[in-house]
Design a protein around this motif. Structure first.
Motif, PDB file in Angstrom:
ATOM      1  N   ASP A 197       0.842  -1.194   0.000  1.00  0.00           N
ATOM      2  CA  ASP A 197       0.000   0.000   0.000  1.00  0.00           C
ATOM      3  C   ASP A 197       0.879   1.246   0.000  1.00  0.00           C
ATOM      4  N   SER A 198       0.269   2.417  -0.135  1.00  0.00           N
ATOM      5  CA  SER A 198       1.040   3.649  -0.291  1.00  0.00           C
ATOM      6  C   SER A 198       1.747   4.106   0.973  1.00  0.00           C
ATOM      7  N   THR A 199       1.372   3.572   2.149  1.00  0.00           N
ATOM      8  CA  THR A 199       2.092   3.944   3.374  1.00  0.00           C
ATOM      9  C   THR A 199       3.326   3.096   3.589  1.00  0.00           C
ATOM     10  N   SER A 200       3.524   2.085   2.786  1.00  0.00           N
ATOM     11  CA  SER A 200       4.689   1.200   2.911  1.00  0.00           C
ATOM     12  C   SER A 200       5.833   1.791   2.097  1.00  0.00           C
ATOM     13  N   THR A 201       6.708   2.512   2.771  1.00  0.00           N
ATOM     14  CA  THR A 201       7.794   3.220   2.096  1.00  0.00           C
ATOM     15  C   THR A 201       9.175   2.851   2.614  1.00  0.00           C
ATOM     16  N   PHE A 202       9.249   1.908   3.548  1.00  0.00           N
ATOM     17  CA  PHE A 202      10.534   1.472   4.082  1.00  0.00           C
ATOM     18  C   PHE A 202      10.534  -0.042   4.232  1.00  0.00           C
ATOM     19  N   PRO A 203      11.676  -0.683   3.851  1.00  0.00           N
ATOM     20  CA  PRO A 203      12.885  -0.092   3.276  1.00  0.00           C
ATOM     21  C   PRO A 203      12.636   0.482   1.886  1.00  0.00           C
ATOM     22  N   PRO A 204      13.526   1.351   1.403  1.00  0.00           N
ATOM     23  CA  PRO A 204      13.271   2.071   0.148  1.00  0.00           C
ATOM     24  C   PRO A 204      12.929   1.183  -1.038  1.00  0.00           C
ATOM     25  N   GLU A 205      13.502  -0.010  -1.097  1.00  0.00           N
ATOM     26  CA  GLU A 205      13.262  -0.877  -2.257  1.00  0.00           C
ATOM     27  C   GLU A 205      11.818  -1.344  -2.371  1.00  0.00           C
ATOM     28  N   VAL A 206      11.063  -1.230  -1.287  1.00  0.00           N
ATOM     29  CA  VAL A 206       9.672  -1.670  -1.347  1.00  0.00           C
ATOM     30  C   VAL A 206       8.854  -0.790  -2.290  1.00  0.00           C
ATOM     31  N   THR A 207       9.307   0.430  -2.511  1.00  0.00           N
ATOM     32  CA  THR A 207       8.550   1.330  -3.384  1.00  0.00           C
ATOM     33  C   THR A 207       8.641   0.915  -4.860  1.00  0.00           C
TER      34      THR A 207
END
Length: 362
Positions: free
Chosen positions: A129-139
């Protein structure tokens, strides 16, 4: 992203006609930080698909094209959407066989995603989902939308065999439709203590069939948080009196009361919460801001409409009259790091405690 999540609903900051807290604080509970936490950069899910966070090559490969199984589930969903409303019953844990074999997991909630990666199961995650931003590679993974505004079509399009979501994910209608389409949906509880973070890690581990690994991680993280909190409490001098400001839209201070993630992290960091007269988040009158008399202001480090520069914050007449305003004592930290209550919380507590005392000493 409440908090351990007191009662939920559309309690976003500024939503509806939120009463301003003065001398007669309103009742009711709310946890709006999850609604604006890391909203920056979120892209709404289009009705027929999902946001693609993957690189162009991944998009061209056809990896995001719905599979036959996904199409069948979407067909079932279409039938269920015209049927009578469904009762919402959330799966609390998948069958053991599902936990062991789930290889197409959608992770919903920043702290849940952090736990999955910390457990070394990131290769099983296909979307977030859009709140999952860490670790960076998850984006780099496809983005299925905001944690509380999920689209069943977008989720089903990636053909998951397990959806792992933090408490409060939804809306409830989406969860019910996913269950009707036979997609395992596991809710992970939240909480704002060291023990609650450990329980969150164990819940994720159980959902993934990684109980032993999760037990080790939970024990380590719990010890880290407890040690950081003990060190904060042992700092000499009076406790810093801190006010957590969620936003300053329209020149109004939206601040944390009790029962929020912010209140939880302040307590762990050895600070005194400057506002305890109401639960959740409420806008404060000028009189209430002055009466709170904070030594230091704590805010999430983010931009957009909810962000505020130090100049803007301390230029507010009421804020300028507080001890924090007179010394311009302000601490900013990344929102997910500060309020996520995941594997990094021990480090966040230590950093916050150090920053609070640096801002108020002398």
């Amino acid at each position: 992203m409440t908090d351990p999540h007191p009662a939920r609903g559309d309690d976003r900051a500024g939503a509806g006609n939120t009463p301003v807290w003065s001398l007669d604080p309103p009742t009711g509970r709310g946890s709006p930080e999850r609604d604006i936490l890391l909203r920056r950069g979120a892209i709404p899910v289009r009705p027929g698909g999902l946001n693609r966070g993957a690189p162009p090559a991944a998009q061209q490969s056809g990896a995001l094209t719905p599979r036959p199984a996904a199409l069948r589930r979407i067909a079932v969903l279409a039938l269920m959407m015209v049927a009578a409303p469904l009762a919402l019953t959330v799966v609390t844990a998948p069958p053991a066989s599902a936990a062991e074999t789930a290889q197409r997991i959608v992770s919903v909630g920043g702290s849940v995603t952090e736990v999955i990666y910390a457990l070394g199961a990131q290769d099983r995650v296909i979307a977030r989902d859009s709140t999952s931003t860490f670790p960076p590679e998850v984006t780099d993974l496809p983005d299925v939308g905001y944690v509380r505004s999920l689209s069943p079509e977008g989720l089903l399009a990636v053909n998951p065999d397990l959806i792992l979501a933090e408490e409060g994910a939804g809306p409830p209608e989406t969860v019910a439709q996913l269950k009707a389409a036979a997609v395992p949906f596991v809710t992970v509880p939240n909480g704002w203590t060291a023990e609650a973070v450990g329980a969150k890690i164990r819940a994720v581990g159980a959902a993934l069939g990684l109980e032993s690994r999760a037990e080790t991680l939970a024990a380590d993280v719990t010890r880290q948080i407890a040690a950081a909190s003990d060190a904060a409490a042992a700092r000499p001098g009076p406790k810093p009196r801190a006010l957590f400001v969620l936003s300053t839209q329209g020149g109004r201070i939206m601040a944390s009361g009790t029962g929020t993630q912010a209140a939880g992290i302040l307590a762990l960091a050895g600070a005194e919460n400057a506002v305890t007269e109401f639960p959740g988040y409420k806008p404060l009158t000028d009189e209430a801001v002055i009466a709170a008399a904070p030594d230091v202001i704590v805010m999430m480090d983010r931009g957009g409409d909810h962000g505020a520069t130090a100049e803007t914050l301390f230029a507010l007449p009421a804020m300028a009259l507080t001890p924090a305003g007179k010394t311009r004592a302000l601490v900013r930290m990344d929102g997910l790091y500060l309020l996520g209550f995941g594997p990094r919380t021990g480090a966040a507590v230590e950093e916050l405690s150090r920053a609070l005392h640096a801002a108020t000493d002398g």
